[in-house]
Enzyme design. Structure first.
Site, PDB file in Angstrom:
ATOM      1  N   HIS A 156       0.798  -1.137   0.149  1.00  0.00           N
ATOM      2  CA  HIS A 156       0.100  -0.097  -0.018  1.00  0.00           C
ATOM      3  C   HIS A 156       0.970   1.358   0.079  1.00  0.00           C
ATOM      4  O   HIS A 156       0.284   2.136   0.418  1.00  0.00           O
ATOM      5  CB  HIS A 156      -1.059   0.181   1.155  1.00  0.00           C
ATOM      6  CG  HIS A 156      -1.635  -1.155   1.522  1.00  0.00           C
ATOM      7  ND1 HIS A 156      -2.825  -1.519   0.811  1.00  0.00           N
ATOM      8  CD2 HIS A 156      -1.483  -2.417   2.205  1.00  0.00           C
ATOM      9  CE1 HIS A 156      -3.489  -2.667   1.460  1.00  0.00           C
ATOM     10  NE2 HIS A 156      -2.428  -3.305   2.137  1.00  0.00           N
ATOM     11  N   SER A 277      15.335  21.303 -16.234  1.00  0.00           N
ATOM     12  CA  SER A 277      14.364  22.266 -16.619  1.00  0.00           C
ATOM     13  C   SER A 277      14.761  23.477 -17.114  1.00  0.00           C
ATOM     14  O   SER A 277      15.925  23.912 -17.045  1.00  0.00           O
ATOM     15  CB  SER A 277      13.670  22.415 -15.394  1.00  0.00           C
ATOM     16  OG  SER A 277      12.944  23.612 -15.213  1.00  0.00           O
ATOM     17  N   LYS A 283      16.766  21.280 -11.108  1.00  0.00           N
ATOM     18  CA  LYS A 283      16.026  20.112 -11.537  1.00  0.00           C
ATOM     19  C   LYS A 283      17.012  19.050 -12.366  1.00  0.00           C
ATOM     20  O   LYS A 283      17.751  19.259 -12.986  1.00  0.00           O
ATOM     21  CB  LYS A 283      14.853  20.625 -12.480  1.00  0.00           C
ATOM     22  CG  LYS A 283      13.819  21.286 -11.816  1.00  0.00           C
ATOM     23  CD  LYS A 283      13.096  20.340 -10.868  1.00  0.00           C
ATOM     24  CE  LYS A 283      12.082  19.329 -11.042  1.00  0.00           C
ATOM     25  NZ  LYS A 283      10.816  19.570 -11.567  1.00  0.00           N
ATOM     26  N   GLU A 290       9.947   8.400 -17.135  1.00  0.00           N
ATOM     27  CA  GLU A 290       8.326   8.904 -17.238  1.00  0.00           C
ATOM     28  C   GLU A 290       7.631   8.489 -18.671  1.00  0.00           C
ATOM     29  O   GLU A 290       6.475   8.212 -18.951  1.00  0.00           O
ATOM     30  CB  GLU A 290       8.263  10.455 -17.129  1.00  0.00           C
ATOM     31  CG  GLU A 290       8.338  10.791 -15.632  1.00  0.00           C
ATOM     32  CD  GLU A 290       8.774  12.162 -15.536  1.00  0.00           C
ATOM     33  OE1 GLU A 290       8.247  13.168 -16.255  1.00  0.00           O
ATOM     34  OE2 GLU A 290       9.651  12.735 -14.605  1.00  0.00           O
TER      35      GLU A 290
END
Ligand code: ARG
Length: 463
Positions: A156, A277, A283, A290
């Site tokens: 979970h 970024s 970043k 992704e």
């Protein structure tokens, strides 16, 4: 220009209809398979006395020059052509004249395209299998070096029990090993030649389907001509197998993305597989993972498109089936690209052991082991479970962990607690004492690594 198939009709399509009907942009990539299939077909026609030996030689030589010219970039596949089958046949006739028109004797584009896709996918599946093996090997290398790297195991997404990073990684190796098996299964079932099914009903010529099948490396022939030209179940099976690979990669991606975040910091991806970024200088984003996660949706879409395209089709061939290739090729290209980026990303990923260990120290991951401690001293498990639950609640209230309770605090709950409790619930013990087969314990991890390495060794022909 009138079509080669101009028979009943004049074969003069409107420009819009011609463009709409054409599949060359998609099926042009099957030129090699189309030519190989045609060469074997011509050989068989001569062997069966349907065309002369000289005619088959002229056809085969002509096809060879076309293949060579395409491969050398001397012959461009005409985007105006209807499909790859028509393109090759028209080119052949323009090169060798009338005899080229004999190639299509006792053949239809229906069995031709069914053959070409099988040949094409057979090659592509080999490439996918190689990539799956490379990824399994990258995972196994990481697992070998993280056998003692303790991290929290989750259910979970809540901290559950301590595991090693090796155990976590090896879970993916096992999934991918099954994926590899599924690719083998697909190949086995699709490896039957449809050629000679002709349009739908077979032919009146004395052809030898078995000879062509053998020459092209098939295990046999499609035993029913309608089935041979109509079904694309092997494409559906392949896309299902690919969808499962993507699903596994997507779950792994999700974890890599989480693990790379400041909240976790369990791993650091190599700069080569991350992006920055355009506005935020600090970043470091896990774009590759992704994208893999994102592309998984595309591949599921390909599978759905194929299933939906097929579901209402009466036997035998329908033009709807021309749409199969776009989905199949997209799924194949996508899974290859994803596997190709994943293996080096995993190989160069740096585990941050101290962060994983620190995370494993919080969250009462040793609570089960504490209950087991009491159980082994004679308390029924359910009673021990309740007692430890109450202890955890107390610890949360006082900001402590189980291992920082004093022996008196333990004893206040049960006389069964002794000084050996601390050793029993250390993270190292929690791992070391896991002795069941398949567990996160050291013996099991070694066995899993051996098993995966053995598998890779057995498949080394591919790899
Ligand atoms: N381009 C077609 C396809 O991919 C080839 C088969 C055409 N057959 C036909 N009867 N029109 O499906």
């Amino acid at each position: 220009m009138a079509k080669m198939w101009a028979g009943r009709t004049a074969g003069a399509l409107s420009k819009e209809a011609d463009d709409f009907n054409s599949s060359i942009q998609v099926d042009g990539r099957m030129y090699r398979q189309d030519i190989t299939g045609s060469m074997e077909h011509a050989t068989m026609l001569a062997a069966c006395g349907i065309i002369s030996k000289d005619e088959s030689v002229a056809i085969i030589d002509g096809l060879q020059t076309i293949l060579d010219d395409i491969e050398r970039g001397k012959l461009a596949i005409d985007p105006e052509a209807e499909d790859i089958h028509m393109f090759v046949e028209a080119e052949l006739t323009s090169r060798i004249g009338e005899v080229g028109k004999k190639l299509h004797t006792s053949r239809s584009r229906n069995d031709q395209v069914a053959l070409d896709i099988r040949l094409y996918l057979r090659d592509e599946i080999k490439e996918i299998k190689k990539l799956v093996l490379d990824l399994i090997s990258a995972i196994c290398e990481q697992a070998e070096s993280t056998q003692d790297a303790i991290m929290p195991g989750y259910t979970h997404l809540q901290r559950a029990q301590p595991i090693t990073m090796a155990q976590h990684l090896l879970a993916y190796a096992m999934m991918l090993r099954r994926d590899f098996g599924r690719l083998e299964d697909v190949t086995k079932r699709m490896n039957y030649s449809p050629l000679g099914s002709c349009a739908l009903a077979g032919t009146t010529y004395p052809i030898d389907r078995y000879a062509v099948a053998r020459q092209l490396g098939f295990d046999g022939i499609a035993e029913n001509s309608l089935d041979g030209v109509s079904d694309r179940d092997f494409c559906v099976e392949l896309l299902s197998a690919i969808s499962l690979i993507m699903m596994h990669l997507s779950r792994f991606s999700e974890e890599i993305i989480l693990w790379s975040s400041w909240e976790f910091r369990f791993v650091e991806l190599d700069d080569a597989y991350t992006t920055g970024s355009s506005i935020m200088p600090q970043k470091k984003n896990s774009d590759m993972a992704e994208l893999v996660r994102g592309k998984t949706g595309r591949v599921y879409g390909d599978l759905m498109a194929l299933l939906t395209m097929l579901k209402g089709l009466p036997l035998a061939y329908n033009k709807d089936m021309q749409e199969d290739k776009e989905s199949v090729f997209d799924a194949v290209d996508t899974v290859k690209a994803c596997l190709g980026i994943f293996a080096p990303m995993i190989r160069t990923m740096r585990p941050i052991r101290e962060n994983m260990y620190a995370a494993a120290q919080k969250g009462f991951l040793n609570a089960t082991d504490l209950a087991d401690y009491l159980t082994k001293k004679g308390m029924p498990f359910r009673t021990a479970y309740k007692l430890v639950g109450a202890l955890v609640t107390k610890c949360i209230a006082s900001g402590k962990t189980l291992e920082t309770l004093t022996l008196d605090e333990f004893k206040a709950e049960s006389e069964l607690f002794e000084a050996d409790v601390y050793e029993a619930i250390s993270l190292e013990t929690c791992i070391a004492k896991r002795i069941s087969a398949g567990s996160t314990g050291p013996q099991s991890i070694k066995e899993q690594i051996c098993s995966v390495q053995e598998f890779l060794k057995n498949e080394k022909d591919f790899y």
